[in-house]
Write a protein that holds these residues in place. Structure first.
Motif, PDB file in Angstrom:
ATOM      1  N   MET B   1      -3.861  -8.879   0.016  1.00 47.07           N
ATOM      2  CA  MET B   1      -3.508  -9.702  -0.475  1.00 47.07           C
ATOM      3  C   MET B   1      -3.926  -8.588  -2.156  1.00 47.07           C
ATOM      4  SD  MET B   1      -2.463 -12.399  -0.698  1.00 47.07           S
ATOM      5  CE  MET B   1      -3.745 -13.352   0.515  1.00 47.07           C
ATOM      6  N   LEU B   2      -2.650  -8.689  -3.493  1.00 50.25           N
ATOM      7  CA  LEU B   2      -2.652  -7.949  -4.336  1.00 50.25           C
ATOM      8  C   LEU B   2      -2.648  -6.854  -4.191  1.00 50.25           C
ATOM      9  CD1 LEU B   2      -4.889 -10.632  -6.818  1.00 50.25           C
ATOM     10  CD2 LEU B   2      -2.098 -10.228  -7.031  1.00 50.25           C
ATOM     11  N   ASP B   3      -2.063  -5.821  -2.818  1.00 48.34           N
ATOM     12  CA  ASP B   3      -2.637  -4.914  -2.658  1.00 48.34           C
ATOM     13  C   ASP B   3      -1.020  -3.771  -2.057  1.00 48.34           C
ATOM     14  OD1 ASP B   3      -4.122  -2.107  -2.634  1.00 48.34           O
ATOM     15  OD2 ASP B   3      -4.212  -2.526  -0.632  1.00 48.34           O
ATOM     16  N   GLY B   4      -0.163  -5.002  -1.804  1.00 47.02           N
ATOM     17  CA  GLY B   4       1.744  -4.073  -2.009  1.00 47.02           C
ATOM     18  C   GLY B   4       2.299  -5.006  -2.812  1.00 47.02           C
ATOM     19  N   ALA B   5       3.409  -3.702  -3.544  1.00 46.48           N
ATOM     20  CA  ALA B   5       4.107  -4.399  -4.267  1.00 46.48           C
ATOM     21  C   ALA B   5       6.192  -4.090  -3.717  1.00 46.48           C
ATOM     22  CB  ALA B   5       4.297  -3.524  -5.456  1.00 46.48           C
ATOM     23  N   SER B   6       5.550  -4.598  -2.821  1.00 44.75           N
ATOM     24  CA  SER B   6       7.393  -4.545  -1.606  1.00 44.75           C
ATOM     25  C   SER B   6       7.156  -5.328  -0.930  1.00 44.75           C
ATOM     26  CB  SER B   6       7.861  -3.136  -1.558  1.00 44.75           C
ATOM     27  OG  SER B   6       7.839  -2.865  -3.302  1.00 44.75           O
ATOM     28  N   SER B   7       7.960  -6.339  -0.528  1.00 46.75           N
ATOM     29  CA  SER B   7       8.336  -7.148   0.926  1.00 46.75           C
ATOM     30  C   SER B   7       8.394  -6.871   2.129  1.00 46.75           C
ATOM     31  CB  SER B   7       9.546  -8.398   0.527  1.00 46.75           C
ATOM     32  OG  SER B   7      10.255  -7.929   0.141  1.00 46.75           O
ATOM     33  N   ILE B   8       7.640  -7.219   2.948  1.00 45.64           N
ATOM     34  CA  ILE B   8       7.730  -6.836   4.561  1.00 45.64           C
ATOM     35  C   ILE B   8       9.556  -6.285   4.776  1.00 45.64           C
ATOM     36  CG2 ILE B   8       7.927  -8.198   7.197  1.00 45.64           C
ATOM     37  CD1 ILE B   8       5.022  -9.410   6.080  1.00 45.64           C
ATOM     38  N   SER B   9      10.414  -7.689   4.385  1.00 41.51           N
ATOM     39  CA  SER B   9      11.840  -7.215   4.929  1.00 41.51           C
ATOM     40  C   SER B   9      12.290  -5.903   3.925  1.00 41.51           C
ATOM     41  CB  SER B   9      12.397  -8.642   4.954  1.00 41.51           C
ATOM     42  OG  SER B   9      12.330  -8.993   3.314  1.00 41.51           O
ATOM     43  N   ALA B  10      11.500  -5.594   2.933  1.00 46.31           N
ATOM     44  CA  ALA B  10      12.163  -4.553   1.832  1.00 46.31           C
ATOM     45  C   ALA B  10      11.978  -3.642   2.789  1.00 46.31           C
ATOM     46  CB  ALA B  10      11.967  -4.841   0.761  1.00 46.31           C
ATOM     47  N   TYR B  11      10.375  -3.146   2.982  1.00 44.81           N
ATOM     48  CA  TYR B  11       9.968  -2.718   4.347  1.00 44.81           C
ATOM     49  C   TYR B  11      11.261  -1.872   5.292  1.00 44.81           C
ATOM     50  CZ  TYR B  11       5.484  -2.269   1.126  1.00 44.81           C
ATOM     51  OH  TYR B  11       5.243  -2.223   0.242  1.00 44.81           O
ATOM     52  N   LEU B  12      11.086  -2.687   6.222  1.00 49.03           N
ATOM     53  CA  LEU B  12      11.535  -2.439   7.603  1.00 49.03           C
ATOM     54  C   LEU B  12      13.660  -2.605   7.302  1.00 49.03           C
ATOM     55  CD1 LEU B  12       9.689  -6.007   9.372  1.00 49.03           C
ATOM     56  CD2 LEU B  12       9.830  -3.451   9.893  1.00 49.03           C
ATOM     57  N   GLU B  13      13.807  -2.902   6.126  1.00 53.78           N
ATOM     58  CA  GLU B  13      14.967  -3.078   5.563  1.00 53.78           C
ATOM     59  C   GLU B  13      15.426  -1.139   5.756  1.00 53.78           C
ATOM     60  OE1 GLU B  13      16.508  -5.754   3.055  1.00 53.78           O
ATOM     61  OE2 GLU B  13      16.245  -7.786   4.581  1.00 53.78           O
ATOM     62  N   GLU B  14      14.594  -0.791   5.243  1.00 55.31           N
ATOM     63  CA  GLU B  14      14.425   0.218   4.899  1.00 55.31           C
ATOM     64  C   GLU B  14      14.143   1.065   6.177  1.00 55.31           C
ATOM     65  OE1 GLU B  14      15.626   2.023   1.742  1.00 55.31           O
ATOM     66  OE2 GLU B  14      14.760   4.362   2.707  1.00 55.31           O
ATOM     67  N   ALA B  15      13.260   0.808   7.016  1.00 51.20           N
ATOM     68  CA  ALA B  15      13.094   1.524   8.136  1.00 51.20           C
ATOM     69  C   ALA B  15      14.351   1.466   8.835  1.00 51.20           C
ATOM     70  CB  ALA B  15      11.861   0.767   8.598  1.00 51.20           C
ATOM     71  N   ALA B  16      15.104   0.625   8.541  1.00 49.93           N
ATOM     72  CA  ALA B  16      16.568   0.069   9.356  1.00 49.93           C
ATOM     73  C   ALA B  16      17.203   1.048   8.955  1.00 49.93           C
ATOM     74  CB  ALA B  16      16.552  -1.047   9.564  1.00 49.93           C
ATOM     75  N   ARG B  17      17.326   0.865   7.998  1.00 53.85           N
ATOM     76  CA  ARG B  17      18.099   2.572   7.549  1.00 53.85           C
ATOM     77  C   ARG B  17      17.888   3.585   7.438  1.00 53.85           C
ATOM     78  NH1 ARG B  17      19.319   5.166   3.068  1.00 53.85           N
ATOM     79  NH2 ARG B  17      17.375   5.394   2.440  1.00 53.85           N
ATOM     80  N   LEU B  18      17.255   4.293   7.725  1.00 53.42           N
ATOM     81  CA  LEU B  18      16.398   5.410   8.180  1.00 53.42           C
ATOM     82  C   LEU B  18      16.348   6.116   9.654  1.00 53.42           C
ATOM     83  CD1 LEU B  18      13.672   5.892   4.978  1.00 53.42           C
ATOM     84  CD2 LEU B  18      16.047   6.785   5.549  1.00 53.42           C
ATOM     85  N   GLU B  19      16.738   4.080  10.468  1.00 57.34           N
ATOM     86  CA  GLU B  19      16.709   4.676  12.123  1.00 57.34           C
ATOM     87  C   GLU B  19      15.539   5.327  12.734  1.00 57.34           C
ATOM     88  OE1 GLU B  19      20.160   7.224  12.542  1.00 57.34           O
ATOM     89  OE2 GLU B  19      21.588   5.724  11.954  1.00 57.34           O
ATOM     90  N   MET B  20      14.185   4.277  11.965  1.00 53.67           N
ATOM     91  CA  MET B  20      13.286   4.794  12.078  1.00 53.67           C
ATOM     92  C   MET B  20      13.394   3.454  13.645  1.00 53.67           C
ATOM     93  SD  MET B  20      10.248   4.429   9.393  1.00 53.67           S
ATOM     94  CE  MET B  20      10.730   5.834   7.920  1.00 53.67           C
ATOM     95  N   PRO B  21      12.737   3.715  14.742  1.00 57.10           N
ATOM     96  CA  PRO B  21      12.803   3.209  16.116  1.00 57.10           C
ATOM     97  C   PRO B  21      11.349   1.735  16.121  1.00 57.10           C
ATOM     98  CG  PRO B  21      12.345   5.010  16.764  1.00 57.10           C
ATOM     99  CD  PRO B  21      11.851   5.232  15.180  1.00 57.10           C
TER     100      PRO B  21
END
Lengths: 77, 1006
Positions: B1-21
């Motif tokens: 809590m109060l330690d992350g400044a982006s959403s879970i979906s934002a991270y995962l969408e970026e991971a998908a864009r970077l083709e991380m498995p």
């Protein structure tokens, strides 16, 4: 005893890392002991800087690079 | 809590864009994001690895990854131990706990704050080896990795070299990770601000948890390869770990306990059947074939969905409440169920009302049931205690809620981090209404009262931007008002638990995610209205009154409703409801059900209120665009009012199955885009045309539904509320003193503050007796036609003080202020408040003089060497207005006078009282009074309209302020407690209680 300088200096790079600089006289960097990045007081508009602790023939010196302004500072001598 | 400044979906969408498995989520000491992470990753084709970064007993950090479901269950157990064995908010995991629950876990040695890294940074390689050995002993050699993080911090070069040396000497593999706290570098300031909030520091302060730089962003594989160029094996290990881990969450598996644990599921279904039929025989005089068919239909669905145990658990809770005499009432869509009615869970006869069971439960939707029950607020925790005892403390927990950032909380937190003073923060948040954190600019541009707001200054522009960045982010974890989960196996195998501020254990998942984990929530809510009616019943029982035997169709009760004099009536007391009652002329219970549903954003925005009133009163013909609609919309005069009707329309007109129809209802209720709505509309119209309905007619019918979408009300819920509404209206009509006293005892509740209730009571001829140290009980007490103010109403009053006062009074009444101070343990502050509230007027009406005595009496009581006599100087009492204001400030009401009595003499004769106004039916008027609850509900036109009530010494005046006037006078409107308003009497409807449309607004106070 180190001395606070905080003045722009000309730095020559090699493979993206500082190799030598000139401040009143030339300083050859033997090796980079440590480097890190600092965000600074961003809320006061201070830009990010990269800090290099370099070992020269004259001892340990601290160089700062400000990417935003593309300028080098000799911070500590 | 109060330690992350982006959403879970934002991270995962970026991971998908970077083709991380694969990707791992390792929040600090919690797994609250696990379900969203699992689901979103699955959608994007990424393998989700569940993990956590824990704090150990010696305050070092460690990263745990679940290799499988056993590992995830162990993370839950470990986190629960860390949270419950330490003070709240200071989770520390004992090393023994890790040893007990080490199976299925891969361990990474951790960040810079880990024991291994700390030893390396201290250049103590022997210690580092010892720390590493501890991990190997606990988790096993194959489970441990040396974690390398490169975030461009000082000594990183040395740390990585040290870890590599450890690897060389021990053979434990290295793994490269990225300590991600935000998506990109630009978001770093937001993270820094959140850390400041968490650590309660200002940006200018130094704190070890403050990040030194903005390098904790989501780095690409290429960037990671650059950072770890000297350690390619560390990068390769990430893939090795990803391959070893399998998705650890088992979603959808039911964890609900068997009501009859030693018997088969069929036995529970059999018991439910027996109880339902027994209840049906009690509820209905005869069981008709139709009723029999309906009950069988419901039982079949309940059995097929295997939720008989859920019904039995709720039935058991209700049985307990009944045995203990705790008043309760089922609400929500559960009231669509005849089975729930027969079991005594709800009081709405859904069969007689023709309500659709599928709104509550359907085979197609196969959603878990959700039953909400209101209990007398005073005993809700007793009910919860029963559930804990019945199923065991390991199997029951309260559901958590995540309080998310809105405009005010973001401004306060970030403003504090910027170093603004409390006074400045007060100014910055003044008049900022409840709105999303990213809506501040829009609010400043929209609300006239914010025209000169300090946030308009350019120096706050960045602050507003940072606030916008955290819109909807969780700020802190709280306890759901009523939700409890019960699990067959110990809950800590499924979810981590942690203590709430109140002390009860709460889940780390909120109501939206626990269902995905296979847990079912039961809502045991506390309703102060039920506490109030129980109070009335208790006080009136000796006179033969029984709440459950209140007669239906009482003419006097309906007459009161028709006059719109409903302040205090459950759900029907707001200005809009009072106006509706006076226009609708409610005569039967169905009118009340409709009333509850009508004053909602959906019907208002969908323009259903006016046609409904006109048709109900016979002023407009009731027509149906299609004959099939007549049966569905008959009870609401052709107007779509309830969610059940939407389902029936979709079924009848478009041939949807009930389950499909309810899906349509759900999508529409939560609809976010016009495109989505268009797609649903095309589907509806195509199916309706295939079903033989003309395209044009189908389009019109769909437009009815669209108009309604978003905020519709479930008829079953409306009927459940209407039952309580009618009964409270009956109490208001027949037992006003007792009812008002009960409402005053249960504050805060309802729409109006206590002073308004007192004004209303006085209008009914009830005398409000002042606070009296010898006569006032703890609570407000009603006696015939009087209400005596209770001692607990005094600001700052505590239970211990009340006990001391009542105990001493039982021995002998207080003879003076001095006697009171000597004999009780009441603090000086509260004694002063008692004086200001009038509790000692009987001894001396000069309150100011009494206040002068207080220090001396307390000094003497504390055993001063020299007994001092009280000041003999004659001190004049407070001037009347100041005396009134001081009384109001400590009691939130005044026993005898209204503040307008002080201002009235200064006003022109043209300014009417509420009493005078009620006799006017038209024309230009001036009124004045105390502003009550100004609010801006949604309107059909989308334009801003402010509604407020002015309270004067004779009653209430409802005022409507349209946008043009609001824009002009918004500033005074929301900044002055007393207003004078010039306007016209609303002539919309001659039956309506008199209200004023404002033209000009001025403040009565400078």
């Amino acid at each position: 005893m180190s001395k606070l300088v905080n003045q722009p200096v000309e730095v020559v790079l090699e493979n993206g890392f500082p190799r030598r600089f000139f401040f009143q006289k030339p300083f050859f960097i033997r090796h980079i002991q440590e480097y890190w990045r600092e965000a600074g007081q961003w809320w006061l508009g201070e830009p990010e800087r990269m800090v290099y602790l370099v070992v020269t023939d004259y001892g340990l010196n601290e160089l700062h690079y400000i990417p935003k302004n593309d300028c080098w500072l000799l911070y500590r001598l | 809590m109060l330690d992350g400044a982006s959403s879970i979906s934002a991270y995962l969408e970026e991971a998908a864009r970077l083709e991380m498995p694969a990707a791992a989520l390792t929040d600090h000491n919690n797994v609250s994001g696990a379900v969203e992470f699992h689901q979103t990753a699955a959608q994007l084709g990424i393998k989700p690895i569940q993990g956590v970064e824990i704090t150990t007993a010696d305050s070092t950090h460690l990263t745990l990854l679940a290799e499988n479901s056993e590992g995830y269950a162990n993370i839950c157990r470990i986190l629960t131990a860390g949270h419950t064995q330490n003070p709240r908010g200071d989770c520390r995991i004992p090393w023994e706990t890790l040893a007990q629950h080490s199976k299925g876990l891969i361990v990474l040695s951790g960040c810079r704050r880990s024991s291994v890294s700390q030893a390396v940074l201290r250049r103590n390689l022997d210690q580092a080896k010892a720390e590493l050995q501890r991990l190997l002993d606990i988790f096993g050699r194959d489970q441990v990795y040396l974690e390398m993080i490169h975030s461009y911090l000082p000594q990183t070069k040395h740390l990585l070299a040290g870890l590599a040396a450890l690897h060389e000497s021990t053979g434990i593999p290295l793994v490269a990770t990225n300590n991600v706290h935000y998506l990109n570098k630009e978001t770093f300031p937001v993270h820094d601000l959140l850390v400041c909030t968490r650590t309660q520091t200002r940006l200018a302060d130094i704190h070890p948890e403050r990040p030194l730089n903005g390098e904790n962003y989501f780095a690409s594989p290429a960037e990671m390869a650059r950072r770890f160029a000297p350690y390619p094996q560390a990068l390769a290990a990430t893939m090795e770990i990803a391959q070893r881990c399998s998705p650890a969450l088992e979603l959808g598996k039911s964890h609900f306990p068997r009501f009859l644990p030693d018997q088969t599921p069929e036995a529970a279904a059999q018991l439910l059947q027996e109880l339902t039929w027994a209840g049906a025989r009690r509820r209905y005089s005869t069981i008709t074939p139709g009723l029999r068919e309906r009950i069988n239909h419901e039982l079949k669905i309940i059995t097929t969905l295997d939720v008989a145990d859920y019904f039995l658990v709720v039935w058991d809770i209700v049985q307990y409440a009944q045995k203990k005499g705790i008043r309760h009432a089922g609400r929500g869509s559960a009231a669509d169920s005849v089975v729930a009615y027969c079991l005594g869970i709800t009081n709405v006869d859904s069969y007689a009302r023709g309500l659709l069971f599928e709104r509550f439960l359907s085979l197609e939707r196969a959603q878990k049931p959700d039953i909400d029950i209101d209990f007398d607020a005073r005993f809700r925790d007793d009910i919860a205690d029963y559930v804990y005892k019945r199923y065991g403390k390991e199997h029951v927990a309260s559901v958590c809620t995540f309080q998310t950032y809105h405009a005010r909380s973001a401004l306060r937190d970030f403003g504090r981090a910027f170093g603004y003073s409390q006074a400045e923060l007060g100014q910055l948040t003044k008049n900022i209404t409840h709105c999303p954190a990213d809506g501040i600019r829009s609010l400043l541009g929209r609300l006239p009262e914010l025209r000169r707001h300090p946030l308009n200054q350019p120096r706050y522009a960045k602050l507003i931007d940072y606030c916008a960045a955290v819109a909807g982010f969780p700020r802190h974890i709280g306890t759901h008002l009523g939700g409890l989960v019960i699990s067959a196996q110990p809950l800590t195998q499924v979810i981590p638990l942690q203590p709430s501020a109140k002390g009860v254990l709460i889940t780390q998942f909120d109501k939206n995610t626990i269902e995905d984990l296979g847990l079912i929530k039961i809502d045991l809510l506390s309703l102060r209205t039920l506490a109030a009616v129980s109070d009335v019943e208790k006080n009136m029982r000796s006179r033969g009154f029984a709440y459950d035997k209140i007669p239906h169709g009482d003419p006097r009760t309906y007459a009161r409703l028709q006059k719109g004099e409903t302040v205090g009536v459950f759900q029907l007391e707001s200005p809009a409801q009072r106006a509706l009652q006076s226009r609708l002329g409610s005569e039967v219970f169905e009118d009340l059900v409709a009333s509850v549903a009508l004053i909602r954003p959906g019907p208002i925005k969908g323009d259903m209120v006016e046609p409904f009133i006109a048709r109900r009163r016979g002023l407009e013909e009731v027509t149906y665009i299609h004959p099939k609609l007549e049966k569905i919309l008959e009870k609401t005069y052709g107007v779509v009012l309830y969610q059940e009707q939407v389902i029936e329309i979709a079924t009848e007109i478009a041939g949807f199955t009930p389950g499909e129809s309810d899906r349509l209802r759900k999508v529409m209720t939560h609809f976010r885009s016009h495109k989505e709505m268009e797609r649903i509309g095309e589907d509806f119209i195509a199916k309706a045309v295939a079903n033989g309905v003309e395209r044009g007619v189908a389009e019109v019918i769909f437009s009815y539904i669209v108009g309604y979408a978003g905020y519709g009300f479930c008829e079953a819920h409306a009927a459940a509320f209407a039952d309580t509404a009618y009964r409270t209206a009956y109490l208001l009509e027949h037992h006003p003193a007792q009812f008002y006293a009960a409402l005053l005892n249960q504050q805060p509740m309802g729409f109006y503050p206590p002073n308004t209730l007192c004004v209303q009571a006085r209008q009914r001829g009830i005398e409000i007796l002042p606070l009296d140290i010898n006569c006032s009980a703890v609570d407000f007490t009603a006696d015939g036609s009087t209400i005596r103010i209770g001692l607990k109403q005094v600001k700052g009053m505590e239970k211990a003080f009340l006990e001391s006062i009542t105990a001493e009074r039982r021995a002998a009444p207080f003879s003076s202020l001095e006697d009171f101070i000597y004999r009780t343990n009441v603090s000086r502050d509260v004694t002063e408040n008692l004086i200001l509230g009038g509790a000692f007027d009987w001894f001396s009406p000069n309150r100011r003089q009494l206040l002068w005595y207080v220090p001396t009496y307390y000094q003497n009581k504390q055993g001063s060497l020299f007994l001092e006599s009280a000041v003999e100087t004659k001190v004049p009492d407070f001037p009347p207005l100041e005396r009134w204001l001081r009384e109001y400030s400590v009691l939130s009401l005044s026993a005898d006078r209204h503040i307008m009595e002080f201002f009235r003499p200064k006003l022109s004769q043209a300014v009417l009282t509420s009493k005078e106004l009620s006799k006017r039916k038209e024309g230009h008027v001036q009124v004045a009074g105390l502003v009550i609850r100004p609010h801006r509900p949604p309107t059909r036109s989308g334009r801003t309209v402010v509604f407020l009530t002015l309270e004067d010494e004779f009653g209430l005046v409802d005022v409507t302020i349209f946008e043009n006037v609001y824009k002009r006078y918004g500033e005074v409107l929301f900044n002055s407690p007393l207003l004078q308003i010039t306007g016209e009497i609303s002539e919309r409807d001659p039956n309506q209680i008199t209200s004023v449309v404002a033209h000009r607004i001025t403040s009565l106070v400078s």
